[in-house]
Scaffold this active site. Structure first.
Site, mmCIF file in Angstrom:
data_model
loop_
_atom_site.group_PDB
_atom_site.id
_atom_site.type_symbol
_atom_site.label_atom_id
_atom_site.label_comp_id
_atom_site.label_asym_id
_atom_site.label_seq_id
_atom_site.Cartn_x
_atom_site.Cartn_y
_atom_site.Cartn_z
ATOM 1 C CE1 TYR B 101 41.762 -10.257 1.573
ATOM 2 C CE2 TYR B 101 39.584 -10.946 1.354
ATOM 3 C CZ TYR B 101 40.529 -10.825 2.088
ATOM 4 O OH TYR B 101 40.359 -11.281 3.771
ATOM 5 C CD GLU B 189 44.394 -12.513 3.247
ATOM 6 O OE1 GLU B 189 43.224 -12.001 4.026
ATOM 7 O OE2 GLU B 189 44.916 -11.969 3.455
#
Lengths: 286, 366
Positions: B101, B189
């Protein structure tokens, strides 16, 4: 009063623009110490009784200036803010729609220079009877012992107006600005009210979105002894909708009116259900 | 402005971040064609802006072009959390060895950009953030200082990636911040960043760009996500339109209305310094809404001038065909002039927000 007092001597950046010229006249009419204005390329001209300079540096060679108010359009606001922060103690940024990356840089630059930044996207600051660096209508204010700090613009006027109509007045009223990133925050301003001899109670006006209210609630519990009354706009806003400017976005667990009101109640801060109830709660707190 | 995954990926790719081979499909036939070009099993990914797309069934797989045709037919006819699927991104189906992530957000609490990175990426990242926040590396950046590659490698090391990956992970973090900065993003992201047998690539991409910075980015204004919003306008379920200047005052007006038993039909913030034309546009917009029975206009002018507002009201009142009750609260900058204009035109007004809110609710019940 806080921040804006009889020693504040201000220059207007963007004095010849539509908003700048209109509100400079209003500030002068309220007898604020507006010493000069800037407008690059128009140095040497006059705006009413004050001189226009090409830069703050140029003005400071002739005049004693320690504050600035910025009206320049958003694309040029960072440049204007840096110019002011590098030389002055107080910078009030009225301009709205400044990119948030620019605001982050402005706020960090102010921290390094030990300069107070109010805003961006703020109605400004008024110490009734002394002066105003902002765009608020003046007749709704009166000198008194209530300090007001708010994240909103017009709602601040509403509350000030109700306080004035109830026969009370304000020591200083300050909008911290509605953007996600602003200079002075709630706790900075409440700390100043706490130290200020003219202020006996403070009103805090918040709105949905962000977590500034939740954070200040805890701060009040530990640091502020004077009475504080809070009001939160947006209790009936449906979650997940964008209601207005960037400040009013509901996000996650914090950000809802309920989360903010609970945080204040847990910290022992009175919360008003409507602007008119603020006055009742102030009276009760004395 | 939120970008669709495929547009975000194009931008990430330009910024040096590896993404897989993919094609856009606007109909099932195009999806089939894309799958033929890829010549391998594919992932069909609905392009929507709502979150939780995967869990809501917006991503499907197909082994053959024929299957891609049928699967995409189903996707095009579904709605994901209320959003219609108009575009599908067709990509090679990747064999995932590991998911990471990475994100950069503008952290309003600390007033600085914040990088978050974890070696446990994937759909359950929010759960991880709640239960094991220590497994997410958090790194604040100073907006006035340059972010250097060694700092990005330090983040990679703190994530706990294996030695052979430190440089690669570091460079992706560094490039993601580059994209965040270059495009004035409020969020960039990658979840997940995927390690396969032979490569590492962004399997998903999210990019939210600051609306106030779009004037700097011509190429973003040409994307299909770009819609210019003049007002903050939200449609609600009731029958009273609430128009105010400033989000706080408009929200508070809506709260007052509810307090007196009214139901807002529209929330419309005209913002600061609205001109006469803005007022006219705002009023015409809500009057044209058939659900609106009463308009509650609450203006306490600071930078907005009451005389401009009054002229706008009078023009709309004279010109509009559909008659709705108008409850006006008008005060603040230039209020004498504004109130004089209204009085001359025979338009009544209130000076307090409570009385105006009460009147709007009463009129609606008549």
């Amino acid at each position: 009063m806080i921040i804006l007092d009889e020693n504040t001597k201000c220059i207007v950046q963007g004095v010849t623009g539509k908003q700048g010229s209109f509100h400079t006249k209003q500030m002068l009419d309220y007898e604020t110490k507006i010493m000069a204005g800037t407008s690059p390329g128009k140095g040497g001209q006059k705006f009413g009784s004050i001189n226009i300079y090409n830069s703050i540096e140029e003005a400071r060679k002739q005049l004693n200036i320690n504050a600035s108010i910025i009206f320049v359009p958003a694309p040029f606001a960072k440049d204007a803010a840096f110019e002011a922060i590098s030389q002055l103690d107080l910078v009030v940024i009225i301009t709205e729609h400044i990119p948030v990356h620019d605001s982050a840089q402005i706020v960090e630059y102010a921290r390094r220079n030990d300069t107070i930044v109010v805003g961006p996207n703020t109605p400004g600051i008024i110490s009734p009877g002394v002066g105003k660096l902002g765009i608020m209508p003046t007749h709704i204010f009166d000198a008194g012992n209530i300090g007001i700090v708010s994240r909103s613009g017009t709602l601040t006027y509403e509350v000030a107006y109700q306080i004035t109509r109830a026969g009370m007045g304000q020591s200083t009223c300050l909008g911290i600005g509605g953007d996600p990133i602003v200079g002075l925050d709630f706790s900075d301003v409440l700390s100043m009210f706490e130290e200020d001899d003219d202020t006996d109670a403070a009103v805090l006006i918040g709105e949905i979105g962000g977590n500034a209210e939740e954070r200040v609630a805890e701060f009040i519990e530990n640091n502020i002894s004077k009475p504080v009354v809070a009001y939160i706009a947006g209790t009936t806003a449906p979650p997940g909708k964008r209601m207005g400017h960037a400040g009013a976005i509901i996000e996650g667990e914090t950000g809802t009116a309920e989360s903010k009101i609970n945080a204040f109640k847990e910290a022992g801060v009175d919360v008003a259900n409507s602007p008119s109830e603020i006055v009742e709660l102030i009276n009760k707190s004395f | 402005m939120k970008l669709y995954e495929y547009n975000a990926k194009n931008i990430f790719k330009k910024g040096g971040i590896p993404v897989g081979e993919g094609y856009i499909a606007k109909n099932p036939e195009e999806a089939q064609e894309a799958a033929s070009k890829i010549k391998k099993p594919v992932a069909l990914k609905s392009q929507v802006l709502v979150g939780g797309r995967g869990k809501a069934g917006g991503i499907k797989f197909a082994e053959t072009p024929k299957e891609a045709l049928n699967v995409s037919k189903a996707l095009f006819s579904t709605k994901l959390k209320g959003e219609t699927v108009e575009t599908i991104l067709v990509e090679e189906k990747i064999k995932i060895k590991k998911e990471y992530y990475l994100s950069v957000i503008m952290d309003r609490t600390n007033r600085k950009p914040l990088i978050m990175a974890s070696k446990e990426g994937g759909v359950d990242i929010e759960e991880l953030a709640e239960k094991n926040p220590e497994r997410i590396v958090k790194y604040h950046l100073n907006p006035l200082d340059e972010f250097l590659p060694y700092q990005a490698r330090e983040i990679a090391i703190k994530m706990g990636v294996e030695n052979p990956l430190v440089s690669k992970m570091g460079s992706i973090i560094w490039m993601l911040y580059g994209v965040f900065n270059k495009y004035d993003a409020t969020l960039a992201e990658i979840n997940p960043l995927v390690l396969t047998e032979d490569s590492i690539l962004a399997a998903d991409a999210k990019l939210d760009v600051d609306d106030d910075a779009l004037y700097k980015h011509r190429e973003l204004r040409e994307l299909e996500e770009y819609k210019k919003e003049e007002f903050a306008y939200v449609k609600l379920d009731g029958d009273i339109a609430v128009i105010g200047n400033g989000a706080g005052l408009t929200l508070s007006s809506m709260d007052m209305l509810k307090l007196y038993g009214g139901e807002p039909a529209v929330f419309l913030d005209i913002g600061g310094g609205a001109s006469q034309e803005n007022i006219e546009k705002a009023l015409n917009l809500v009057i044209s809404d058939g659900d609106v029975k009463v308009v509650f206009l609450n203006v306490l002018g600071g930078i907005t001038r009451a005389d401009d507002v009054a002229r706008g009201i009078v023009n709309v009142q004279n010109a509009s065909k559909r008659k709705v009750s108008l409850v006006i609260r008008l005060t603040g900058t230039n209020e004498e002039e504004g109130q004089r204009i209204l009085t001359e035109a025979g338009v009544s007004f209130e000076t307090s927000m409570e009385s105006a809110a009460r009147k709007a609710v009463e009129l609606c019940m008549e």
